[in-house]
Every structure is written in structure tokens, then in C-alpha cells.
Design a protein around this motif. Structure first.
Motif: not given
Length: 158
Positions: A22-24, A50, A67-68, A70, A75-76, A78-79, A128
Motif C-alpha cells: 500500500v501507499r503509506d 516506511k 509500503d511501496e 518503487s 508497487l501498490s 494505486l501505482s 489504498f
């Protein structure tokens, strides 16, 4: 490998445990705890604020968050524009859980309604990027009836 050879190796962790990116992760963990009732049992922080892992429990099932990263290709949804993964959460009070999720920013993908397989069931998209089926079992339905109805819905006959 046979089913008999597949065994959990860590006390309390199921044989198959989802790890989701997930992001965050810190913010996501708080959302999952406040909204979906998860219990946090541990965190592995890394430099930069993170988390390599946050261990959450939903009843007797663990879900690990990360966390992501990258630069490492982690990656999540969302990415990468979404996910085919759907997490299924069963509860005895799905209507209350459903409303909490919607009030906290989840998007309705499938409305909460009684389904032919005997569950009150709906699907949300969390902030997320993960899809969640939220369900409450209402009644037992014979597997033959489920198969017959599913076949008619998906264009065939059982």
C-alpha cells in the motif's frame, strides 16, 4: 509437494497469508484498524518512515502490509492502476461494517445485498486501492442450487 507436506511454520500464522503493498502503510494500518476492526500485532519500520511489514489480524487471519518501494519494483494498486486481488471479510454485523467503510471513504463497487449463495454481500474499494468483499452468512444453500444459479448468470447451464 502434497497437502500433507504443506504446514504452517510460524505459530499463529496461517499456511497462506496475504502480503499487500500500500501507499503509506502506517495510514493504511490505522484505516484497517479503525474501519475494518483489524488488530495490529507488530511493525517492522525501515528508514524514511516506511514499513517493511505491519502485521494485522482480522479475527483468526493475518494480513501483512508493506509500503511501496518503487526502486525495488514493489508497487501498490494505486501505482499500477488497480489490482485483481479481492480480500474477503466475513462478519456477523456486515451492515455496520459496511457503513463504517463507506463513511471512511471506501467506494461501493457492488452494493450490499442478499446473494443467491446465502450471504449478505457487497464489494468496496478501500482508499489504498484494494477490493474487499464484506459479507455475513444468512442461510445455507445447497451447492447444486448455487451451481445452477451461477451457471445461468454466467451464460451456461449446470
Amino acid at each position: 509437494m502434497t497437502q500433507a507436506e504443506i504446514q504452517a511454520t510460524t505459530e499463529g500464522i496461517d499456511i497462506l497469508t496475504p502480503h499487500i503493498v500500500v501507499r503509506d502503510a502506517g495510514k493504511a494500518a490505522e484505516w484497517y484498524k479503525e474501519v475494518l476492526g483489524a488488530e495490529e500485532r507488530g511493525r517492522v519500520p525501515v528508514p524514511g518512515g516506511k514499513f517493511m511489514q505491519i502485521e494485522l489480524w482480522f479475527g483468526n487471519s493475518a494480513v501483512m502490509l508493506a509500503d511501496e518501494f518503487s526502486d525495488m519494483g514493489i508497487l501498490s494498486p494505486l501505482s499500477i492502476g488497480g489490482t485483481p486481488v479481492v480480500l474477503h471479510l466475513t462478519t456477523k454485523k456486515v451492515e455496520a461494517l459496511w457503513q463504517r467503510a463507506i463513511d471512511a471513504g471506501a467506494v461501493i463497487l457492488q452494493p450490499l445485498q442478499e446473494q443467491f449463495w446465502g450471504d449478505l454481500h457487497g464489494q468496496i474499494l478501500d482508499p489504498f486501492g484494494y477490493r474487499w468483499n464484506l459479507a455475513q452468512h444468512l442461510r445455507d444453500v445447497p451447492s447444486e442450487e448455487i451451481a445452477r444459479i451461477a451457471a445461468s448468470i454466467f451464460g451456461g447451464q449446470a
